[in-house]
Enzyme design. Structure first.
Site, PDB file in Angstrom:
ATOM      1  N   LYS A 180       0.863  -1.187   0.000  1.00 32.61           N
ATOM      2  CA  LYS A 180       0.000   0.000   0.000  1.00 32.61           C
ATOM      3  C   LYS A 180       0.899   1.237   0.000  1.00 32.61           C
ATOM      4  O   LYS A 180       1.991   1.221   0.575  1.00 32.61           O
ATOM      5  CB  LYS A 180      -0.866  -0.025   1.273  1.00 32.61           C
ATOM      6  CG  LYS A 180      -1.658   1.232   1.559  1.00 32.61           C
ATOM      7  CD  LYS A 180      -2.809   1.444   0.601  1.00 32.61           C
ATOM      8  CE  LYS A 180      -3.542   2.767   0.888  1.00 32.61           C
ATOM      9  NZ  LYS A 180      -4.496   3.096  -0.207  1.00 32.61           N
TER      10      LYS A 180
ATOM     11  N   CYS B 242      -2.041  10.090  -6.157  1.00 33.35           N
ATOM     12  CA  CYS B 242      -3.137   9.808  -5.223  1.00 33.35           C
ATOM     13  C   CYS B 242      -4.199  10.897  -5.307  1.00 33.35           C
ATOM     14  O   CYS B 242      -3.905  12.069  -5.085  1.00 33.35           O
ATOM     15  CB  CYS B 242      -2.631   9.711  -3.780  1.00 33.35           C
ATOM     16  SG  CYS B 242      -4.003   9.549  -2.611  1.00 33.35           S
TER      17      CYS B 242
ATOM     18  N   GLY C 254     -11.259  -0.727 -12.341  1.00 35.60           N
ATOM     19  CA  GLY C 254     -11.998  -1.850 -12.924  1.00 35.60           C
ATOM     20  C   GLY C 254     -12.314  -1.651 -14.397  1.00 35.60           C
ATOM     21  O   GLY C 254     -11.666  -0.866 -15.087  1.00 35.60           O
TER      22      GLY C 254
HETATM   23  C1  DHB Z   1      -5.238   6.197  -2.159  1.00 32.40           C
HETATM   24  C2  DHB Z   1      -5.789   6.117  -3.420  1.00 32.40           C
HETATM   25  C3  DHB Z   1      -4.974   6.152  -4.512  1.00 32.40           C
HETATM   26  O1  DHB Z   1      -5.455   6.063  -5.780  1.00 32.40           O
HETATM   27  C4  DHB Z   1      -3.610   6.259  -4.350  1.00 32.40           C
HETATM   28  O2  DHB Z   1      -2.825   6.300  -5.421  1.00 32.40           O
HETATM   29  C5  DHB Z   1      -3.063   6.326  -3.090  1.00 32.40           C
HETATM   30  C6  DHB Z   1      -3.880   6.293  -1.992  1.00 32.40           C
HETATM   31  C7  DHB Z   1      -6.100   6.174  -0.980  1.00 32.40           C
HETATM   32  O3  DHB Z   1      -7.166   6.805  -1.002  1.00 32.40           O
HETATM   33  O4  DHB Z   1      -5.718   5.563   0.037  1.00 32.40           O
END
Ligand code: DHB
Length: 308
Positions: free
Chosen positions: A43, A127, A218
Site C-alpha cells: 500500500k 493519489c 476496474g
Molecule cells: C489512495 C488512493 C490512490 O489512488 C492512491 O494512489 C493512493 C492512496 C487512498 O485513497 O488511500
C-alpha cells in the site's frame, strides 16, 4: 514462460498486485507472498501511520470500483521493517511511497535507500483522495521539481505511478520530463480520479468521503489504461519499463496490456474482489491464450499492437 523484468528486477511471472487493495497489513502482504503474484507491492506509505478517511470508503459493482480511502497505511517504516521477512517468498518486494509533501518523500526515500532487501520503490505521483493535496502528476512543473530531487536516492530501482492522461499533448509533455531522469519503470495508471458513482434507489452517493467523489477502477477504466500504457511505451526511452494497471481481470486483459507495451501487469479491483487466488487463475488464462497463439514468451508480443 511468463518471466519478465521491471527495471533491473527479474520476475518469474508478469502479474502482481496493484498498490491499494489488501496490501496494507503484514498478513495481507504475506498472503500475496504465498500466492502466485509475481511480486509483493505494498500500500502507498506515508511518513506516519494514517487511519484514512471515514467509511464507507470503497464500493464496487459489476463494472468496477470507486474508492476514497485517504491513504490508510502503517507508516513507511513498518514496510521497511518487513523487507527481510518478505524474502522468504522468493519474489521481489516493492514499496509504494506517497508522501504528503516533497519534503516527506525525500525523508522516506533517503531512509529506504539504506534498507536492504527492497527490490524497487514505486513513487506514487497520483493519489487523488487526500483533500487539499492535488495530484503531482497533473502538475508538470511540480513533477519536474519532484524528479529533480528524488532521483538522488538511486540504490533501489525507482519507478513512478502516474495518473491517467487524456490529451495527446499531455502524454508528450510528461514523457519529455520523465525521459530526463534515471527512472526505471512507469506504472500506468492510477484510478481515474474524482469520479462519482450513484445509487438510484437511495438517490445517494456510495462512499462517504468527499461527497462521494473517488478514484474509479476496474472495467470502467481499461481503455484509458491501455491508451496510457501504449502512449508511454511509444514515447519513453527504451530502458524505461511500462507496468500496466487498470481493468485487468483475466488473461485476455493482461495480454492486451502487454500488446500495448507493458512489461508486467498489476491487478487492483479484481484482486480486491476475488482475493489472492486471482493471480494463479489469470496466469493460467494468459498461458492458455499464449499457447493458442503459439507464443513462448511475453517478448513475442510485447508492444506489438498493430494498426489497421
Ligand atoms: C489512495 C488512493 C490512490 O489512488 C492512491 O494512489 C493512493 C492512496 C487512498 O485513497 O488511500
Amino acid at each position: 514462460n511468463l518471466s519478465t523484468t521491471v527495471g533491473a528486477v527479474s520476475l518469474n511471472s508478469c502479474i502482481y498486485n496493484a498498490s491499494g487493495p489488501k496490501c496494507t497489513t503484514k498478513e495481507e502482504l504475506e498472503n500475496i507472498g504465498k500466492s502466485f503474484s509475481a511480486a509483493i507491492l505494498t500500500k502507498s506509505s506515508t511518513l506516519e501511520l494514517r487511519t484514512g478517511n471515514p467509511s464507507p470508503r470503497y464500493f464496487e459493482n459489476e463494472l468496477g470500483s470507486i474508492n476514497s480511502m485517504g491513504l490508510p497505511n502503517q507508516g513507511y517504516q513498518f514496510y521497511a521493517d518487513l523487507a527481510t521477512s518478505m524474502q522468504q517468498y522468493n519474489k521481489p518486494y516493492f514499496i509504494s511511497v506517497a508522501g504528503l509533501s516533497l519534503e516527506n518523500n525525500l525523508v522516506m526515500l533517503k531512509h529506504l535507500n539504506q534498507v536492504d532487501n527492497i527490490d524497487a520503490i514505486e513513487l506514487n505521483l497520483s493519489c487523488p483522495n487526500v483533500p487539499g493535496k492535488p495530484q503531482t502528476g497533473y502538475d508538470f512543473e511540480r513533477t519536474q521539481q519532484v524528479l529533480d530531487q528524488v532521483c538522488k536516492f538511486d540504490r533501489h530501482s525507482l519507478g513512478i505511478k502516474l495518473p491517467p492522461y487524456f490529451d495527446l499533448i499531455h502524454f508528450r509533455q510528461m514523457a519529455d520530463i520523465i525521459n530526463q531522469y534515471p527512472i526505471k519503470f512507469v506504472t500506468c495508471v492510477n484510478s481515474i480520479g474524482n469520479g462519482l458513482v450513484i445509487d438510484v434507489n437511495t438517490e445517494q452517493v456510495v462512499i462517504k468521503p468527499k461527497n462521494g467523489f473517488g478514484g474509479v477502477g476496474g472495467d470502467y477504466i481499461k481503455p484509458t489504461a491501455l491508451a496510457n500504457v501504449r502512449q508511454f511505451y511509444l514515447l519513453l526511452r527504451d530502458d524505461i519499463d511500462i507496468i500496466g494497471s487498470g481493468g485487468a481481470k483475466n488473461g485476455s486483459d493482461v495480454f492486451e496490456h502487454i500488446l500495448c507495451g507493458a512489461s508486467a501487469v498489476q491487478i487492483g479491483t479484481q484482486y480486491m474482489r476475488e482475493g489472492a487466488n486471482c493471480f494463479e487463475r489469470i496466469e493460467k488464462e494468459l498461458k492458455n491464450l499464449m499457447a493458442q497463439k503459439n507464443y513462448q514468451s511475453i517478448d513475442d508480443f510485447k508492444g506489438k499492437l498493430q494498426s489497421i
